[in-house]
Every structure is written in C-alpha cells, then in structure tokens.
Design a protein around this motif. Structure first.
Motif, PDB file in Angstrom:
ATOM      1  N   LEU A 301       0.839  -1.202   0.000  1.00 30.93           N
ATOM      2  CA  LEU A 301       0.000   0.000   0.000  1.00 30.93           C
ATOM      3  C   LEU A 301       0.877   1.256   0.000  1.00 30.93           C
ATOM      4  O   LEU A 301       0.639   2.193  -0.770  1.00 30.93           O
ATOM      5  CB  LEU A 301      -0.950  -0.023   1.211  1.00 30.93           C
ATOM      6  CG  LEU A 301      -1.821   1.215   1.418  1.00 30.93           C
ATOM      7  CD1 LEU A 301      -2.646   1.548   0.176  1.00 30.93           C
ATOM      8  CD2 LEU A 301      -2.753   1.036   2.617  1.00 30.93           C
ATOM      9  N   GLU A 302       1.916   1.246   0.841  1.00 27.92           N
ATOM     10  CA  GLU A 302       2.824   2.409   0.880  1.00 27.92           C
ATOM     11  C   GLU A 302       3.472   2.641  -0.481  1.00 27.92           C
ATOM     12  O   GLU A 302       3.602   3.767  -0.957  1.00 27.92           O
ATOM     13  CB  GLU A 302       3.920   2.185   1.934  1.00 27.92           C
ATOM     14  CG  GLU A 302       3.424   2.314   3.350  1.00 27.92           C
ATOM     15  CD  GLU A 302       4.520   2.065   4.380  1.00 27.92           C
ATOM     16  OE1 GLU A 302       4.469   2.658   5.458  1.00 27.92           O
ATOM     17  OE2 GLU A 302       5.451   1.258   4.098  1.00 27.92           O
ATOM     18  N   ASN A 303       3.865   1.535  -1.109  1.00 28.14           N
ATOM     19  CA  ASN A 303       4.484   1.577  -2.433  1.00 28.14           C
ATOM     20  C   ASN A 303       3.542   2.201  -3.459  1.00 28.14           C
ATOM     21  O   ASN A 303       3.934   3.062  -4.241  1.00 28.14           O
ATOM     22  CB  ASN A 303       4.777   0.135  -2.873  1.00 28.14           C
ATOM     23  CG  ASN A 303       6.238  -0.073  -3.173  1.00 28.14           C
ATOM     24  OD1 ASN A 303       7.021   0.866  -3.138  1.00 28.14           O
ATOM     25  ND2 ASN A 303       6.595  -1.297  -3.478  1.00 28.14           N
ATOM     26  N   GLU A 338      -3.024   6.456   7.430  1.00 27.57           N
ATOM     27  CA  GLU A 338      -1.832   6.061   8.198  1.00 27.57           C
ATOM     28  C   GLU A 338      -0.703   5.609   7.276  1.00 27.57           C
ATOM     29  O   GLU A 338       0.472   5.767   7.569  1.00 27.57           O
ATOM     30  CB  GLU A 338      -2.176   4.921   9.181  1.00 27.57           C
ATOM     31  CG  GLU A 338      -2.954   5.398  10.404  1.00 27.57           C
ATOM     32  CD  GLU A 338      -3.551   4.221  11.186  1.00 27.57           C
ATOM     33  OE1 GLU A 338      -2.882   3.179  11.322  1.00 27.57           O
ATOM     34  OE2 GLU A 338      -4.706   4.351  11.647  1.00 27.57           O
ATOM     35  N   ALA A 339      -1.065   5.023   6.128  1.00 25.58           N
ATOM     36  CA  ALA A 339      -0.048   4.517   5.197  1.00 25.58           C
ATOM     37  C   ALA A 339       0.512   5.617   4.292  1.00 25.58           C
ATOM     38  O   ALA A 339       1.415   5.364   3.508  1.00 25.58           O
ATOM     39  CB  ALA A 339      -0.631   3.394   4.346  1.00 25.58           C
ATOM     40  N   GLY A 340      -0.029   6.834   4.409  1.00 25.72           N
ATOM     41  CA  GLY A 340       0.587   7.932   3.663  1.00 25.72           C
ATOM     42  C   GLY A 340      -0.318   8.756   2.773  1.00 25.72           C
ATOM     43  O   GLY A 340       0.125   9.729   2.161  1.00 25.72           O
ATOM     44  N   ALA A 345      -7.134  12.558  -0.329  1.00 26.95           N
ATOM     45  CA  ALA A 345      -6.892  11.473  -1.293  1.00 26.95           C
ATOM     46  C   ALA A 345      -7.665  10.217  -0.897  1.00 26.95           C
ATOM     47  O   ALA A 345      -8.189   9.495  -1.760  1.00 26.95           O
ATOM     48  CB  ALA A 345      -5.400  11.179  -1.389  1.00 26.95           C
ATOM     49  N   ALA A 346      -7.743   9.953   0.405  1.00 28.77           N
ATOM     50  CA  ALA A 346      -8.487   8.774   0.867  1.00 28.77           C
ATOM     51  C   ALA A 346      -9.977   8.926   0.536  1.00 28.77           C
ATOM     52  O   ALA A 346     -10.633   7.968   0.113  1.00 28.77           O
ATOM     53  CB  ALA A 346      -8.280   8.574   2.371  1.00 28.77           C
ATOM     54  N   LEU A 347     -10.499  10.144   0.699  1.00 20.61           N
ATOM     55  CA  LEU A 347     -11.911  10.379   0.379  1.00 20.61           C
ATOM     56  C   LEU A 347     -12.177  10.291  -1.126  1.00 20.61           C
ATOM     57  O   LEU A 347     -13.219   9.800  -1.547  1.00 20.61           O
ATOM     58  CB  LEU A 347     -12.369  11.738   0.917  1.00 20.61           C
ATOM     59  CG  LEU A 347     -12.593  11.791   2.436  1.00 20.61           C
ATOM     60  CD1 LEU A 347     -12.841  13.222   2.902  1.00 20.61           C
ATOM     61  CD2 LEU A 347     -13.770  10.898   2.851  1.00 20.61           C
ATOM     62  N   VAL A 348     -11.233  10.749  -1.920  1.00 21.12           N
ATOM     63  CA  VAL A 348     -11.354  10.596  -3.381  1.00 21.12           C
ATOM     64  C   VAL A 348     -11.399   9.104  -3.711  1.00 21.12           C
ATOM     65  O   VAL A 348     -12.228   8.644  -4.506  1.00 21.12           O
ATOM     66  CB  VAL A 348     -10.184  11.302  -4.114  1.00 21.12           C
ATOM     67  CG1 VAL A 348     -10.150  10.910  -5.586  1.00 21.12           C
ATOM     68  CG2 VAL A 348     -10.299  12.812  -3.971  1.00 21.12           C
ATOM     69  N   ALA A 349     -10.508   8.324  -3.068  1.00 24.41           N
ATOM     70  CA  ALA A 349     -10.449   6.875  -3.302  1.00 24.41           C
ATOM     71  C   ALA A 349     -11.762   6.199  -2.923  1.00 24.41           C
ATOM     72  O   ALA A 349     -12.140   5.186  -3.519  1.00 24.41           O
ATOM     73  CB  ALA A 349      -9.295   6.262  -2.504  1.00 24.41           C
ATOM     74  N   ALA A 350     -12.439   6.770  -1.937  1.00 22.33           N
ATOM     75  CA  ALA A 350     -13.670   6.151  -1.430  1.00 22.33           C
ATOM     76  C   ALA A 350     -14.922   6.676  -2.119  1.00 22.33           C
ATOM     77  O   ALA A 350     -16.035   6.278  -1.774  1.00 22.33           O
ATOM     78  CB  ALA A 350     -13.777   6.395   0.074  1.00 22.33           C
ATOM     79  N   THR A 351     -14.744   7.605  -3.076  1.00 24.85           N
ATOM     80  CA  THR A 351     -15.919   8.179  -3.733  1.00 24.85           C
ATOM     81  C   THR A 351     -15.753   8.185  -5.258  1.00 24.85           C
ATOM     82  O   THR A 351     -16.134   7.241  -5.930  1.00 24.85           O
ATOM     83  CB  THR A 351     -16.196   9.604  -3.187  1.00 24.85           C
ATOM     84  OG1 THR A 351     -15.030  10.423  -3.359  1.00 24.85           O
ATOM     85  CG2 THR A 351     -16.576   9.572  -1.733  1.00 24.85           C
ATOM     86  N   SER A 352     -15.103   9.231  -5.788  1.00 25.56           N
ATOM     87  CA  SER A 352     -15.103   9.411  -7.249  1.00 25.56           C
ATOM     88  C   SER A 352     -14.262   8.370  -7.985  1.00 25.56           C
ATOM     89  O   SER A 352     -14.568   8.036  -9.134  1.00 25.56           O
ATOM     90  CB  SER A 352     -14.656  10.827  -7.618  1.00 25.56           C
ATOM     91  OG  SER A 352     -13.347  11.074  -7.160  1.00 25.56           O
ATOM     92  N   THR A 353     -13.213   7.835  -7.343  1.00 27.39           N
ATOM     93  CA  THR A 353     -12.382   6.851  -8.048  1.00 27.39           C
ATOM     94  C   THR A 353     -13.168   5.571  -8.320  1.00 27.39           C
ATOM     95  O   THR A 353     -13.132   5.031  -9.433  1.00 27.39           O
ATOM     96  CB  THR A 353     -11.110   6.528  -7.236  1.00 27.39           C
ATOM     97  OG1 THR A 353     -10.414   7.749  -6.999  1.00 27.39           O
ATOM     98  CG2 THR A 353     -10.204   5.576  -7.990  1.00 27.39           C
TER      99      THR A 353
END
Ligand SMILES: [Zn+2]
Length: 407
Positions: A301-303, A338-340, A345-353
């Motif tokens: 995930l960090e990668n 926590e992973a960076g 960005a996390a909210l984008v990942a959980a919605t529009s992406t």
C-alpha cells in the motif's frame, strides 16, 4: 429506493465534492426527486429552494457533506471458516434475507454504493434488482456475479470453477448472461483457502487471456484477487482492469499499473483485523496467515501511494462490521491515511475513483447538480482528520435520509 417525497436542503455545510483539492465552506445542497438539484453558496441555494418549494432544511452548523461512500470490495454473503461458516449453510431463501439485512446495515454505515466481488449462486442479482425497484433498503449494487476460479482455486466453495480457456470463456459468458456488471477472477491463493498458499499461482496464461477477451468484447471490466507479484504483473500486462489486495506490489508492478491505468483496491484491513477474526472464531491457521502478511501488504500500500497508483477503497470485511470502535469501511480509510495518503486522497479513493471505475462518475461519488442525491453529513472536518468519518449525522440515498441523527 423510492423517489424522494420532500425536498431536502442541507445548509451551512462545508462540502467536499469527491474530487477537488479542498472543500468549499458555507455551502448548501438542495435535493429534489432523488437528485441533487443545486449546490452552491448557502444563501443563494436557500433563497432559490424556498422561493418555489417547502423543503426540509437541515442546519449543518459547519459540519461536512461528502458523497456517499463507494465500497469497491464487498461480499454481502461473506462466509469464512469459524462462525461465519454458518452463512455457507443457508439455503437460498435464507441467504437472500441474510444479504438484504447486510445490505441495510451497509447503507446505514454510509456506504451508498457497493461493488460485489463474488457472490454465491446469483442471489446478488435479485438483491440488486429489488433495491433498484425500491422494495429493499440497501446501497446501489454493481456485481460480478460468481467469482470465477480454477478447480479448487481461491474461494472455490462459493464460486464457478473452470479449467482451460473454453471453460473460462463459458464461465464469463455465464455471469454476463445472469447480469454481471464486471468479472471477478481468482489469480492466486489467499487467506481463507486451506489447501493453498497466498503465493499459489492458479491461472494459466491462456485461461487469463480467454477471460479478458470475452469480458472486454462484452464491455465488461475484469478485476482479480491477486497475491504474488509475478502472476499479478502478468495479469496487468495482459489487460486486467483492477487488482484486489495486491499483497506483493513491487516497484515494477506499480509502474506498470500506472502505465496501463489499472486501479488498486488494497483491502488493507484484511491483514490487520485480529479483533474481527477473534470475534468470529476464525481458525488459528487463517488468522496466522492473514496477520503474517500484514507487513508485506502494508508495504504494498505504501508503495502504491508513493508511486501514485490509482487507489480505490474496498474493505472485503462486511462494510459495517465493527472494527476498532468504528466500521470496517471507515477503518480502511484511516489505514489508508496512516499509510501515507492525505485525508482528501483517501476520500477521493472512497468516492469518485470507485465511481469512475464503475462508469458512474456523473451519477455517484460526487456532489454535483444532476447526480443521485447520495451523500453523508459528518460531524467536523474529515479533510483535517479522517476519523471525523466515524461520526455520521446523516446518510442520504436518493434524497431520502436513511440515517438521521440530528442533535
Ligand atoms: Zn474478497
């Protein structure tokens, strides 16, 4: 979901639209007929809404509106060794009722759309249709139908087994025939298979090619359960559209995923949820295997974050499952930060992406005029602290408040 009866305005809110760099302050969103009718400065929207309609007005007091969450890795019929093995014993009628209840709890946890990555015996299609018709309360569903795997492959107990290109092609057509929105494959072993390792390669290249050729010809994307780096790299090279778990994302793999525009759904909670495993009496071998992969999975995930791979949020665990004092979905978001990742960005990942992967970017995962009125009102500012997502004031789907906890 039934069409929204009363117009609803959430005013005085900070609004994050699911894609912008920052939220806009002192906004209002007006929902009418199940859609977002207007978003903008609170004064303007309120004036317009009250000039022609008598909407219910909710005062946000500076709390935040975000799009309803899109959880991209869900099994509403999750059956695992231990207590959850009972799910595998349910007959189809019982399973449908079980999944309907899981769907309801998922929606109440703020997840307004789920991508189902493998469900037993086509119950998912009936549930999807029933929710769409407004007869059952639950999130929007996009589903793969059954997981397609090789004989004895990952998840075979609840999947469609195939061997050789002809059978794989048929298995894909079979899912599409029943209404699959995309295809889910098992490329390698995983946590819950007793006779496999996470690194066991389970698909021949000609089988993979057959799946990709048929699915793409029918306009369906393909995602795969993916453990080891080698087979995953080969799948990306051959045209897979999404990678689930990715327990071994190397630099080379990350670079290729970016080049080919392949999305990554980390489901990071699956290798760090001892509490969930223990509560459900998972056998020791499974707990040990999952938790032993924790460090390598975390590095993956960090990668991916460091390289800038497109990441979408998926929990694999039931989206509403209680975990570290919140839901598996919100905990997944916290882990991503926590992973960076930034909270934004996390909210984008959980919605529009997720919405974009599903081809629904104009309809869901956003707060914009014309889209479905699927959104959350959360206490505080999740862009400053992602844990604000733990405190849901409202969950709205199709303009209807399904969770409504006003002070
Ligand atoms: Zn899964």
């Amino acid at each position: 979901m039934r069409t929204q009866q009363t117009d609803l305005v959430i005013a005085g809110a900070r609004i994050f639209d699911g894609r912008s760099d920052r939220a806009a302050e002192n906004q209002a969103v007006w929902m009418s007929g199940g859609r977002i009718r207007r978003v903008g400065p609170a004064v303007d929207v309120l004036r317009e809404a009250t000039a022609t309609e008598s909407p219910r007005i909710v005062e946000a007091n500076g709390d935040t509106v975000v799009p309803g969450l899109v959880n991209m890795h869900v099994h509403l019929d999750l059956a695992l060794p231990g207590d959850l093995a009972r799910v595998a014993m349910l007959n189809e009628a019982e399973l449908a009722l079980h999944m309907a209840e899981e769907a309801r709890l998922t929606l109440l946890a703020g997840v307004t759309t789920v991508r189902l990555t493998g469900t037993y015996n086509h119950v998912d299609f009936s549930l999807r249709n029933s929710i769409e018709a407004g007869r059952t309360l639950g999130p929007r569903i996009r589903t793969a139908g059954q997981l397609v795997c090789s004989t004895g492959g990952h998840g075979w107990q609840r999947s469609l087994e195939a061997d050789g290109p002809a059978e794989f092609a048929r298995a894909v057509r079979e899912q599409i025939k029943h209404g699959a929105d995309f295809i889910k494959l098992a490329l390698s072993g995983g946590m819950a298979g007793e006779h496999e390792k996470v690194t066991t390669s389970q698909l021949r290249e000609d089988e993979l090619d057959a799946v990709l050729e048929v699915a793409h010809a029918w306009g369906r994307k393909v995602t795969t359960h993916a453990g080891p780096a080698g087979p995953t790299l080969e799948a990306v090279r051959r045209g897979i559209d999404c990678v689930e778990h990715g327990y071994e994302l190397t630099d080379e793999l990350c670079r290729l995923m970016i080049e080919r525009d392949v999305t990554y759904v980390p489901t990071i909670t699956v290798t760090r949820c001892r509490e969930f495993f223990e509560r459900h009496n998972m056998p020791r071998w499974m707990q040990d295997r999952a938790l032993a992969w924790g460090d390598r999975h975390w590095e993956s995930l960090e990668n991916a974050i460091r390289h800038g791979v497109t990441i979408a949020m998926g929990s694999d665990m039931p989206p509403h499952a209680e975990f570290d004092g919140t839901s598996a979905t919100v905990r997944e978001l916290e882990f991503m930060v926590e992973a960076g990742m930034t909270p934004q960005a996390a909210l984008v990942a959980a919605t529009s992406t997720g919405a974009r992967w599903l081809g629904l970017e104009e309809e869901i995962g956003c707060v914009r005029e014309g889209a479905y009125a699927d959104l959350l009102l959360v206490q505080g500012d999740p862009l400053a602290d992602i844990s604000a997502m733990r405190d849901l004031r409202m969950v709205v789907k199709d303009g209807n408040p399904v969770l409504d906890q006003q002070p």
